[in-house]
Scaffold this motif. Structure first.
Motif, short mmCIF file in Angstrom:
data_model
loop_
_atom_site.label_atom_id
_atom_site.label_comp_id
_atom_site.label_asym_id
_atom_site.label_seq_id
_atom_site.Cartn_x
_atom_site.Cartn_y
_atom_site.Cartn_z
N ILE A 91 0.95 -1.21 0.22
CA ILE A 91 0.04 0.17 -0.38
C ILE A 91 0.93 1.02 0.21
O ILE A 91 0.41 2.12 -0.49
CB ILE A 91 -0.57 -0.19 1.56
N ARG A 92 1.93 0.92 0.90
CA ARG A 92 2.77 2.65 0.73
C ARG A 92 3.48 2.83 -0.74
O ARG A 92 3.31 4.25 -0.94
CB ARG A 92 3.91 2.15 1.76
N SER A 93 3.64 1.69 -1.61
CA SER A 93 4.05 2.13 -2.90
C SER A 93 3.00 2.48 -3.42
O SER A 93 3.57 3.22 -4.45
CB SER A 93 4.68 0.36 -3.13
N VAL A 94 2.07 1.62 -3.21
CA VAL A 94 1.02 2.25 -4.20
C VAL A 94 0.18 3.99 -3.63
O VAL A 94 0.67 4.93 -5.07
CB VAL A 94 -0.80 1.90 -4.13
N VAL A 95 0.55 4.23 -2.77
CA VAL A 95 0.73 5.75 -2.14
C VAL A 95 1.45 6.61 -2.69
O VAL A 95 1.48 8.09 -3.54
CB VAL A 95 0.30 6.14 -0.77
N GLU A 96 2.98 6.01 -2.84
CA GLU A 96 3.76 7.05 -3.43
C GLU A 96 3.96 6.97 -4.86
O GLU A 96 3.98 8.11 -5.46
CB GLU A 96 5.33 6.35 -3.14
N LEU A 97 2.89 5.68 -5.32
CA LEU A 97 2.80 6.09 -6.57
C LEU A 97 1.79 7.36 -7.00
O LEU A 97 2.27 8.57 -8.29
CB LEU A 97 2.35 4.46 -7.04
#
Length: 227
Positions: free
Chosen positions: A152-158
């Protein structure tokens, strides 16, 4: 011209004039192999491949390593066969004309080519602006047939990096139905809450299985009304 060359020329001529009409899967695969195996009986190799993998799609979806294990199939032939579905997928993606994603149907049309010939689960995020125009489509992860993890963190960053304000998720069930699992609902809800704090809306979550596709919400959602 020998008998072998004559056979090849007759098959090529038939294809040039009539396409694959009249070709069974063995003959179609035999013809395809002409272009990578110049001086051998490709009919025998075609039979070996279909005996091993069962169907034409099974052959074309096999890995390079699996293909190499078949008698008569070397590295170059295996790579050539793997190239066919990948080029087909790229071709179907290039034919997409959808640049604004207004609803579930638009999203399904956009995503289906991405999952052509996929043997394992993959997850994609389609990033949209506030006018529902496509900014980018990024793969979030891939995994086994049992599932794929989504950070989820990587999706938020994306989403932040692309300055997207809307997102549509999609993943595939390679050998199943488009029926959503409990985990599909849970992961969508978690991501919706995480992105919501940034003012970003998760509009939908699409599941694709073969030629079937649909929303986990089991309806055609109008994204223009989700704000």
């Amino acid at each position: 011209m020998g008998t072998h060359d004559g056979h090849r020329q007759r098959m090529k001529k038939s294809f040039a004039e009539h396409g694959l009409e009249g070709f069974d899967d063995v003959n179609a695969l035999e013809l395809l192999l002409f272009y990578v195996r110049a001086r051998c009986n490709t009919n025998e190799i075609a039979h070996e491949l279909l005996d091993r993998f069962g169907t034409l799609d099974g052959v074309l979806e096999a890995s390079v390593e699996e293909l190499e294990s078949v008698d008569g199939v070397g590295r170059e032939t295996a790579i050539f066969l793997r190239l066919i579905p990948e080029i087909s997928r790229r071709y179907m993606m290039s034919k997409r004309r959808v640049t604004v994603i207004k609803n579930t149907d638009d999203a399904c049309e956009y995503f289906r080519p991405l999952f052509m010939f996929a043997r394992t689960e993959r997850v994609y995020a389609l990033l949209l602006d506030n006018m529902l125009r496509v900014i980018s489509c990024r793969e979030l992860g891939s995994g086994s047939l049992d599932g794929v993890s989504m950070n989820i963190r990587s999706v938020v960053e994306l989403v932040v990096n692309y300055r997207a304000s809307r997102i549509v998720l999609a993943h595939n069930h390679p050998h199943g139905s488009i029926e959503p699992s409990h985990e599909d609902y849970t992961s969508t809800d978690m991501l919706s809450k995480a992105l919501g704090s940034f003012g970003v809306y998760v509009l939908d979550h699409i599941i694709v299985s073969g030629t079937e596709s649909g929303s986990i919400y089991k309806c055609n959602r109008d994204y223009r009304k989700i704000v």
